[in-house]
Enzyme design. Structure first.
Site, PDB file in Angstrom:
ATOM      1  N   GLU A   1       0.822  -1.207   0.000  1.00  0.00           N
ATOM      2  CA  GLU A   1       0.000   0.000   0.000  1.00  0.00           C
ATOM      3  C   GLU A   1       0.859   1.261   0.000  1.00  0.00           C
ATOM      4  OE1 GLU A   1      -4.110  -0.761   1.801  1.00  0.00           O
ATOM      5  OE2 GLU A   1      -3.352   0.883   3.033  1.00  0.00           O
TER       6      GLU A   1
ATOM      7  N   HIS B   1       7.335 -26.759   0.692  1.00  0.00           N
ATOM      8  CA  HIS B   1       6.605 -27.820   0.002  1.00  0.00           C
ATOM      9  C   HIS B   1       5.450 -27.241  -0.808  1.00  0.00           C
ATOM     10  CE1 HIS B   1       8.829 -30.917   2.213  1.00  0.00           C
ATOM     11  NE2 HIS B   1       8.933 -29.951   3.102  1.00  0.00           N
TER      12      HIS B   1
ATOM     13  N   LYS C   1     -13.336   2.413  -1.942  1.00  0.00           N
ATOM     14  CA  LYS C   1     -14.223   2.666  -0.792  1.00  0.00           C
ATOM     15  C   LYS C   1     -15.375   3.556  -1.227  1.00  0.00           C
ATOM     16  CE  LYS C   1     -11.029   2.701   3.224  1.00  0.00           C
ATOM     17  NZ  LYS C   1     -10.509   3.518   4.327  1.00  0.00           N
TER      18      LYS C   1
HETATM   19  O1  PA5 Z   1      -2.932   1.736   6.015  1.00  0.00           O
HETATM   20  C1  PA5 Z   1      -3.986   2.289   5.802  1.00  0.00           C
HETATM   21  O2  PA5 Z   1      -4.136   3.516   5.887  1.00  0.00           O
HETATM   22  C2  PA5 Z   1      -5.218   1.486   5.439  1.00  0.00           C
HETATM   23  O3  PA5 Z   1      -4.919   0.140   5.249  1.00  0.00           O
HETATM   24  C3  PA5 Z   1      -6.250   1.595   6.542  1.00  0.00           C
HETATM   25  O4  PA5 Z   1      -5.708   1.119   7.739  1.00  0.00           O
HETATM   26  C4  PA5 Z   1      -7.532   0.831   6.208  1.00  0.00           C
HETATM   27  O5  PA5 Z   1      -8.039   1.242   4.961  1.00  0.00           O
HETATM   28  C5  PA5 Z   1      -8.578   1.074   7.279  1.00  0.00           C
HETATM   29  O6  PA5 Z   1      -8.844   2.437   7.391  1.00  0.00           O
HETATM   30  P1  PA5 Z   1      -9.435   3.060   8.705  1.00  0.00           P
HETATM   31  O7  PA5 Z   1      -8.469   2.796   9.826  1.00  0.00           O
HETATM   32  O8  PA5 Z   1      -9.570   4.525   8.417  1.00  0.00           O
HETATM   33  O9  PA5 Z   1     -10.740   2.407   8.955  1.00  0.00           O
END
Ligand code: PA5
Length: 455
Positions: free
Chosen positions: A301, A330, A444
């Site tokens: 990410e 394996h 989202k």
């Molecule tokens: O690393 C990030 O920012 C994302 O993976 C968020 O943690 C994830 O989308 C969840 O978002 P939130 O904590 O706002 O619910």
């Protein structure tokens, strides 16, 4: 015992796997000025308070609040702690639980758990799993920690809506504050308002804050990871000491001394110069399997970005893959050795396990098992690891070893902190924004629209 974790890139070098696949020292040296410049920028962002993950472990007041709150809630003798959260709001706690609580922790008796609750991390909205969790963790026996930095994630908010309704019906509104703890964005003028704030206000819930300059996937040392860790009786001081030790090692731009920058440089060069578009994280310890999941999100990410910081289309990022030694020997190693040579493989090695499992002098009638008799599972695991990295070298596949003297709060914190710093440096080398996730936000928004949300 010395607790420092160690990085060994010997088998990722050209001397080990050839110049087409391994990194030449000259290539690392050429990258040094860019690393030094990036180091200055990262330091500046840290000093200006733009990026906050570096300093989470130093916040005495927050850690005090976490410990005291955990003590208060523990007095209520819950059987379960349930985290409602997803992505960066869930993976850190899972990594810590898996690393530092004994295997099959949730199956242990309350006594064996030293009176601590079981932990369930609900990071999906699969209705079958969610209903099963609710049956196992009814409100009366459960503390729910809802974690959402934005306070606006549909998955997490819908989970919370189910839980709030259940608590209201089963225990009454007044009981809400004893069963729900909120962890979310701070209340501040320039910070998007979290929908968890009005919920906390309405029911009088205890709220923890995730500093606005800390992204979800960098938040494990904030209340996001530390409150569940405290409730489960983990060693918060050990985490803080491990972070501090790694922070100190990462204070220099020198690739010889800074393990996080060295790893960032090796991975960046492997991806952009040697065609290693995939980074495998393969711990040889069940305890660290969820660290590999956590790393997968962090790396993917943070670095998977269409645009560079100067607005060019670059489609950057190295695909992270998690694997587990020896299990995936394996399953995956055939591909890693003989398939496309497009991977750099990170092997996490644990020098000392907290249990020793001897292989007894049994099955004596079978002569061919003689080499195992009188040995141990630990020794076999070490031999399997060694055999695999040697075999990968023969196939010219670059391997980076991460060596932990043992698995405890100190070493796990060093590991996670190092991977965070490494990711921050790698983002600078790729010249992308490490700390946003526009590709996730779009999905989202579309899902919310499909559900009929306004706007
Ligand atoms: O690393 C990030 O920012 C994302 O993976 C968020 O943690 C994830 O989308 C969840 O978002 P939130 O904590 O706002 O619910």
């Amino acid at each position: 015992m010395k607790l420092d974790i160690r990085i060994d890139i010997t088998r990722a070098k050209s001397a080990a796997v050839g110049a087409d696949h391994g990194i030449r020292l000259g290539e690392l040296r050429e990258l040094e000025p860019r690393v030094a410049a990036a180091h200055e920028i990262l330091r500046g962002e840290r000093d200006d308070g733009k990026i906050g993950f570096w300093d989470l472990y130093r916040d005495d007041a927050v850690f005090k609040d976490i410990s005291e709150t955990a003590r208060q809630f523990l007095a209520m003798k819950y059987e379960n702690l349930v985290i409602l959260g997803i992505g960066g709001s869930a993976l850190g706690a899972t990594a810590l639980l898996t690393a530092l609580k004994p295997p099959y922790y949730n199956l242990r008796s309350r006594g064996a758990r030293k009176g601590r609750p079981r932990l369930f991390v609900m990071d999906n909205i699969d209705p079958t799993t969610f209903r099963a969790m609710l049956r196992l963790c009814p409100p009366k026996k459960t503390l729910y920690n809802v974690i959402s930095k934005s306070g606006d994630t549909a998955e997490t908010m819908s989970q919370l809506m189910v839980v709030v309704d259940l608590i209201e019906r089963k225990l009454g509104v007044a009981a809400m504050k004893d069963h729900v703890v909120v962890t979310t964005n701070p209340r501040a003028p320039k910070v998007p308002a979290s929908l968890l704030h009005p919920v906390a206000d309405h029911y009088g819930l205890k709220s923890f804050t995730i500093p606005f300059n800390v992204g979800g996937r960098f938040s494990v040392f904030s209340p996001v990871g530390m409150f569940p860790a405290a409730v489960l009786g983990m060693d918060l001081d050990g985490f803080r000491a491990g972070c501090a030790a790694m922070d100190q090692r990462c204070a220099t731009a020198s690739l010889q001394e800074n393990p996080a920058y060295l790893r960032a440089a090796v991975h960046y060069l492997a991806d952009t110069g040697k065609g290693k578009r995939i980074s495998v994280m393969m711990p040889y310890a069940d305890a660290l399997r969820a660290v590999a999941d956590w790393y997968r999100q962090l790396w993917a990410e943070s670095l998977g970005k269409r645009q560079s910081l100067d607005g060019q289309d670059v489609f950057a990022g190295q695909t992270p893959v998690n694997a587990l030694g020896v299990t995936d020997q394996h399953s995956q190693i055939q591909l890693y050795r003989e398939g496309p040579n497009d991977k750099i493989i990170n092997v996490i090695e644990v020098r000392r396990f907290d249990q020793h499992a001897r292989i007894p002098q049994s099955l004596t009638s079978i002569e061919r098992l003689g080499y195992l008799r009188g040995s141990s599972l630990d020794k076999l695991l070490a031999a399997e690891l060694r055999g695999t990295v040697d075999a990968l070298k023969i196939s010219q596949r670059p391997v980076v070893r991460i060596v932990l003297p043992c698995v405890n709060a100190h070493t796990v914190a060093q590991l996670l902190y190092m991977l965070e710093v490494e990711t921050a440096m790698a983002g600078r080398l790729y010249n992308v924004n490490t700390f946003n996730q526009p590709g996730v936000e779009e999905g989202k928004r579309i899902a919310r629209a499909l559900m009929g949300a306004e706007g």
